[in-house]
Design an enzyme around this catalytic site. Structure first.
Site, PDB file in Angstrom:
ATOM      1  N   GLU A  75     -15.764 -72.380 -84.828  1.00  9.37           N
ATOM      2  CA  GLU A  75     -15.806 -70.969 -84.450  1.00  9.37           C
ATOM      3  C   GLU A  75     -15.469 -70.803 -82.972  1.00  9.37           C
ATOM      4  O   GLU A  75     -14.685 -69.927 -82.598  1.00  9.37           O
ATOM      5  CB  GLU A  75     -17.184 -70.376 -84.743  1.00  9.37           C
ATOM      6  CG  GLU A  75     -17.265 -68.890 -84.397  1.00  9.37           C
ATOM      7  CD  GLU A  75     -18.680 -68.348 -84.419  1.00  9.37           C
ATOM      8  OE1 GLU A  75     -18.853 -67.167 -84.770  1.00  9.37           O
ATOM      9  OE2 GLU A  75     -19.613 -69.095 -84.064  1.00  9.37           O
ATOM     10  N   TRP A  97     -17.797 -65.539 -90.608  1.00 13.78           N
ATOM     11  CA  TRP A  97     -17.386 -64.139 -90.467  1.00 13.78           C
ATOM     12  C   TRP A  97     -16.949 -63.497 -91.779  1.00 13.78           C
ATOM     13  O   TRP A  97     -16.575 -62.329 -91.796  1.00 13.78           O
ATOM     14  CB  TRP A  97     -16.238 -64.056 -89.452  1.00 13.78           C
ATOM     15  CG  TRP A  97     -16.701 -64.195 -88.044  1.00 13.78           C
ATOM     16  CD1 TRP A  97     -16.788 -65.350 -87.297  1.00 13.78           C
ATOM     17  CD2 TRP A  97     -17.160 -63.146 -87.197  1.00 13.78           C
ATOM     18  NE1 TRP A  97     -17.267 -65.074 -86.050  1.00 13.78           N
ATOM     19  CE2 TRP A  97     -17.496 -63.727 -85.950  1.00 13.78           C
ATOM     20  CE3 TRP A  97     -17.303 -61.765 -87.358  1.00 13.78           C
ATOM     21  CZ2 TRP A  97     -17.979 -62.984 -84.877  1.00 13.78           C
ATOM     22  CZ3 TRP A  97     -17.781 -61.019 -86.286  1.00 13.78           C
ATOM     23  CH2 TRP A  97     -18.117 -61.625 -85.069  1.00 13.78           C
ATOM     24  N   TYR A 139     -14.642 -60.904 -80.217  1.00 14.72           N
ATOM     25  CA  TYR A 139     -14.776 -61.893 -79.146  1.00 14.72           C
ATOM     26  C   TYR A 139     -13.474 -62.441 -78.552  1.00 14.72           C
ATOM     27  O   TYR A 139     -13.171 -62.220 -77.388  1.00 14.72           O
ATOM     28  CB  TYR A 139     -15.609 -63.081 -79.647  1.00 14.72           C
ATOM     29  CG  TYR A 139     -17.021 -62.729 -79.991  1.00 14.72           C
ATOM     30  CD1 TYR A 139     -18.009 -62.687 -79.018  1.00 14.72           C
ATOM     31  CD2 TYR A 139     -17.394 -62.436 -81.306  1.00 14.72           C
ATOM     32  CE1 TYR A 139     -19.331 -62.364 -79.334  1.00 14.72           C
ATOM     33  CE2 TYR A 139     -18.704 -62.108 -81.632  1.00 14.72           C
ATOM     34  CZ  TYR A 139     -19.658 -62.073 -80.646  1.00 14.72           C
ATOM     35  OH  TYR A 139     -20.947 -61.753 -80.956  1.00 14.72           O
ATOM     36  N   CYS A 200     -22.527 -59.883 -79.907  1.00 13.25           N
ATOM     37  CA  CYS A 200     -23.945 -60.166 -79.673  1.00 13.25           C
ATOM     38  C   CYS A 200     -24.075 -61.076 -78.459  1.00 13.25           C
ATOM     39  O   CYS A 200     -24.775 -60.761 -77.513  1.00 13.25           O
ATOM     40  CB  CYS A 200     -24.565 -60.806 -80.904  1.00 13.25           C
ATOM     41  SG  CYS A 200     -24.593 -59.727 -82.350  1.00 13.25           S
ATOM     42  N   ARG A 220     -27.215 -59.711 -76.209  1.00 17.44           N
ATOM     43  CA  ARG A 220     -27.864 -58.397 -76.337  1.00 17.44           C
ATOM     44  C   ARG A 220     -28.725 -58.324 -77.589  1.00 17.44           C
ATOM     45  O   ARG A 220     -29.740 -57.618 -77.635  1.00 17.44           O
ATOM     46  CB  ARG A 220     -26.820 -57.280 -76.386  1.00 17.44           C
ATOM     47  CG  ARG A 220     -25.945 -57.358 -77.637  1.00 17.44           C
ATOM     48  CD  ARG A 220     -25.204 -56.091 -77.960  1.00 17.44           C
ATOM     49  NE  ARG A 220     -24.443 -56.271 -79.188  1.00 17.44           N
ATOM     50  CZ  ARG A 220     -24.854 -55.897 -80.390  1.00 17.44           C
ATOM     51  NH1 ARG A 220     -26.021 -55.303 -80.544  1.00 17.44           N
ATOM     52  NH2 ARG A 220     -24.106 -56.107 -81.457  1.00 17.44           N
ATOM     53  N   ASP A 223     -30.269 -62.931 -83.751  1.00 18.83           N
ATOM     54  CA  ASP A 223     -30.926 -63.378 -84.973  1.00 18.83           C
ATOM     55  C   ASP A 223     -31.379 -64.818 -84.716  1.00 18.83           C
ATOM     56  O   ASP A 223     -30.577 -65.750 -84.754  1.00 18.83           O
ATOM     57  CB  ASP A 223     -29.920 -63.295 -86.122  1.00 18.83           C
ATOM     58  CG  ASP A 223     -30.400 -63.936 -87.409  1.00 18.83           C
ATOM     59  OD1 ASP A 223     -31.523 -64.473 -87.448  1.00 18.83           O
ATOM     60  OD2 ASP A 223     -29.633 -63.901 -88.391  1.00 18.83           O
TER      61      ASP A 223
END
Length: 318
Positions: A75, A97, A139, A200, A220, A223
């Site tokens: 990733e 994703w 991203y 995130c 921010r 999980d």
């Protein structure tokens, strides 16, 4: 569960992973229970910090459950390409994703296709992938091709050359190591609505101390059960690659979280993981020095000393 003092390594210092487990315990026992975007519900705390030593090949790779570090590495390498379509990930059987475009496809077409079949079709059918596999300017797009705009004569604007933040950071680490502007930012306010999921792990900052490169990740939204183990590995991997490209040694990774949460449907995972004791000392070696930060391959990373406890499955909230 064994106490912090009872679980020590051979040097009688606490295993780094207790930081993670204690954060998980605090959220589960003391977090504010709330309804979230997914509708699943979470327990959440606001503001958290973890710190990890990256010297001598050390990596924040959890041992109280198996973390698929090759998937997390693939990733990160995908982010660095600037690609925003899941096709390249699915071709490597990386499904991190897949749930977001799959959810959109099911909603818009009514087709109850399985995740496995959807991923296979993404790989096999280029036109299908173009239509249903794109995530918007997530991203990697922001990291290596942040959009700019130039004025034209009639007062309007046209697209200008994109900004490669990652290349800029490598250059600044080499040429101006004392700078306080070694930053990679993903939170492009103008393009959030076009993203499948706003970033995130949004801000990375780097700091040179002597010959050591330290990295800080601000997240921010986090999980903790499913996302954070991957985020920690990815951030540490990025620090190590940047350090190698800049002629520096890896120093410390600092992780900071804003809304740090556990999903209510992760109770079985949380209770099981909190019953386990960390052990071992995973290390990673980068086997070659590529010509640029964008030329690393999965084969360049070799992990040793990793003997995790068994994987703990849990559903992803989309």
């Amino acid at each position: 569960m064994a106490s912090l003092a009872q679980s020590t390594d051979s040097l009688s210092s606490p295993h780094w992973e207790w930081q993670y487990l204690e954060l998980m315990r605090r959220i589960w026992r003391q977090g504010d229970e709330r309804i979230d975007r997914t509708g699943v519900g979470t327990r959440s705390v606001f503001g958290a910090e973890l710190r990890f030593d990256l010297s001598d090949g050390r990596m924040p790779l959890l041992t109280t459950k198996r973390v698929y570090w090759k998937t997390a590495s693939r990733e990160m390498l995908w982010f660095l390409t600037g690609d925003t379509n899941i096709r390249a990930l699915c071709a490597q059987n990386v499904q991190i994703w897949t749930d977001w475009p799959l959810d959109r496809y099911r909603r818009e077409t009514g087709d109850p296709i399985s995740r496995e079949d959807f991923s296979a079709r993404i790989v096999e059918d280029e036109r299908f992938a173009e239509r249903w596999g794109d995530l918007g300017p997530v991203y990697g797009k922001q990291w290596v091709d942040w959009p700019t705009y130039e004025p034209v004569g009639d007062g309007s604007f046209r697209a200008g050359p994109g900004i490669n933040q990652v290349a800029q950071v490598v250059r600044s680490l080499r040429e101006n190591p004392g700078s306080r502007r070694h930053i990679i930012e993903g939170w492009n306010v103008a393009e959030l609505d076009g993203m499948a999921l706003p970033p995130c792990h949004k801000t990375y900052q780097f700091h040179v101390a002597g010959s050591r490169l330290n990295g800080l990740l601000y997240q921010r939204s986090c999980d903790v059960a499913l996302g954070l183990p991957f985020n920690l590995w990815g951030a540490a991997l990025l620090v190590r690659m940047l350090a190698q490209q800049s002629g520096l040694e890896p120093g410390e990774l600092v992780w900071m979280g804003g809304d740090v949460h556990l999903y209510l449907n992760h109770a079985a995972l949380v209770e099981e993981q909190l019953s386990r004791t960390p052990s071992g000392d995973p290390r990673m070696e980068i086997l070659r020095l590529p010509e640029s930060i964008f030329a690393y391959r999965i084969e360049d990373f070799q992990v040793s000393g990793y003997e995790p406890q068994t994987h703990i499955p849990a559903p992803v909230a989309v």
